[in-house]
Design an enzyme around this catalytic site. Structure first.
Site: not given
Ligand code: LLP
Length: 423
Positions: A239, A274-276, A312, A316, A343-344, A372
């Site tokens: 997150g 962590p992802g993003r 995105r 969002y 076409c949007e 993402y």
């Molecule tokens: N763990 C769980 C259980 C999650 O649901 C998520 C993200 C993460 C970890 C990783 O979160 P991060 O570190 O990447 O914030 N599509 C959206 C973001 C959706 C996130 C969903 N869950 C966007 O483009 O902003």
């Protein structure tokens, strides 16, 4: 910090000029920098030292096999949310004992897949899910390790669609019921409750909601422990946000210090998802200008990338910085609406964006698109699925090919009551 910088008048990914990739691969394409991924993974890992931490990269952010393997080579685990992601993580070389499986709606097939693979834990989100896991494990004559994802009822303060820790959100088991549900799970023959998990949202811009949620998690764990329940793992989720617009956000080091403040000296194995923050600014979307259109009231820069390639902004209202691949130097900026061919009206990457003078054929890079981006791409409007390129030093490789209309049509069939061929 990333590795997309101008060199000799051209934006480069590490040592590779992006126009060279465009000439070979065509546009649009995603381009990822290995050095940036590796750096962010290292920085996050170091921020948590010396805690007993396992970094389970959240595969949903960018699930390209080569991207996952880049981190697997550095010792990463994986957080997966589907059977497909589990297959990817294993195929990329992530050891099963470092994989956690999250998500509110795992099917029995996916549960079986996770048990058979021998993953570290399944993060459960409801009582019926615990019952389903118990049943699937029993049928296999085994016990499944689970962790209870608790919903701490804390607002992450992020975009409404990606906040997950409020009581009204579909995620987790309400924290006030953790004791009751954990105790019931511990009495089942075929699940082994290992610990607790939490994830309150994505793109968090400050640390306070994390702190509040983690303190709650720590206190719930202490309460369960005091009652003789065995808590071995605490999964703190992901997150942490990243700057899309140059703003200042908490660093991994500040996040790590906060975590240590709360969990140091406690006897838990800590997991992070962590992802993003790892892959977000390690990727860009490179696109070509098709036309400049002088509208009645606006100037439009029409790109060959669209909302199907990067959703995105449309989904969002997300902001992504855009830069010209040919270094524009100090040339005066002009405002334009940057749009795609779909076409949007929602197919726009930004309105009134301040850009250097551009003409048809110029390349543009949409930044901070490593997370993402490609994973959410579709073939809407029967457009090709955007390819992905990974760069390392002065080398680049296409790590997912462009999938075109032929692939799409090869999976479609005429039903028997319609002519099989056109007249
Ligand atoms: N763990 C769980 C259980 C999650 O649901 C998520 C993200 C993460 C970890 C990783 O979160 P991060 O570190 O990447 O914030 N599509 C959206 C973001 C959706 C996130 C969903 N869950 C966007 O483009 O902003």
């Amino acid at each position: 910090m990333d590795h997309f910088t101008y060199n000799n008048g051209t934006l480069c990914a590490e040592d590779v000029p992006l126009d060279a990739i465009a000439a070979e691969v065509g546009t649009p394409f995603y381009c990822y920098s290995s050095a940036t991924i590796e750096r962010h993974f290292r920085v996050f890992t170091e921020a948590l030292q010396p805690l007993p931490a396992t970094l389970c990269y959240s595969v949903k952010a960018n699930s390209n096999l080569a991207v996952i393997r880049t981190m697997a080579e550095m010792g990463a685990g994986a957080d997966v949310v589907s059977g497909g992601e589990l297959i990817r993580a294993l195929k990329a070389g992530v050891p099963p004992e470092r994989i956690v499986f999250s998500g509110v709606g795992k099917s029995k097939e996916e549960i079986a897949q996770a048990i058979d693979a021998g993953i570290s834990q399944i993060n459960v989100e409801s009582e019926p899910e615990i019952a389903a896991i118990n049943e699937v494990a029993a049928a296999r004559g085994t016990k499944a390790p689970i962790a209870l994802r608790i919903n701490p009822d804390i607002d992450a303060g992020s975009h409404d669609k990606i906040s997950t820790g409020r009581s009204e959100d579909k995620f987790g088991i309400e924290w006030t019921r953790a004791h009751e549900v954990f105790t019931a799970a511990a009495a089942l023959p075929n699940v082994v409750p290992m610990g607790l998990a939490m994830h309150i949202g994505s793109q968090l811009a400050n640390l306070q909601p994390f702190r509040d949620a983690f303190v709650r998690l720590r206190d719930v764990a202490a309460m369960l422990k005091a009652d003789g329940l065995e808590i071995q793992t605490l999964d703190l989720g992901g997150g942490l946000g990243i700057p899309y617009d140059g703003s200042t956000l908490p660093t991994p080091a500040e996040y790590g210090a906060m975590v240590k403040d709360i969990f140091a000296d406690l006897d838990y194995r800590l997991l992070f998802e962590p992802g993003r923050v790892i892959v977000g600014n390690a990727g860009i979307l490179v696109t070509r200008v098709l036309y400049i259109k002088e509208g009645a009231t606006r100037r439009f820069v029409i790109l060959d990338a669209a909302m199907n390639d990067l959703m995105r902004p449309a989904l969002y209202g997300a902001h992504h910085e855009m830069v010209a691949v040919a270094d524009p130097g100090q040339s005066p900026r002009e405002p334009a609406d940057v749009v795609g061919p779909i076409c949007e009206t929602g197919d726009a990457f930004g309105n009134g964006v301040s850009l250097p003078p551009l003409k048809a054929g110029d390349l543009l890079a949409i930044r901070t698109a490593g997370a993402y981006g490609a994973v959410m791409a579709s073939m809407y409007n029967s457009r090709a699925l955007v390819p992905e390129v990974l760069v390392k030093d002065s080398n680049f490789a296409v790590v997912r090919e462009r999938l075109g209309i032929e692939e799409l049509l090869s999976h479609e069939k005429m039903p028997g009551w319609l002519p099989q061929t056109t007249r």
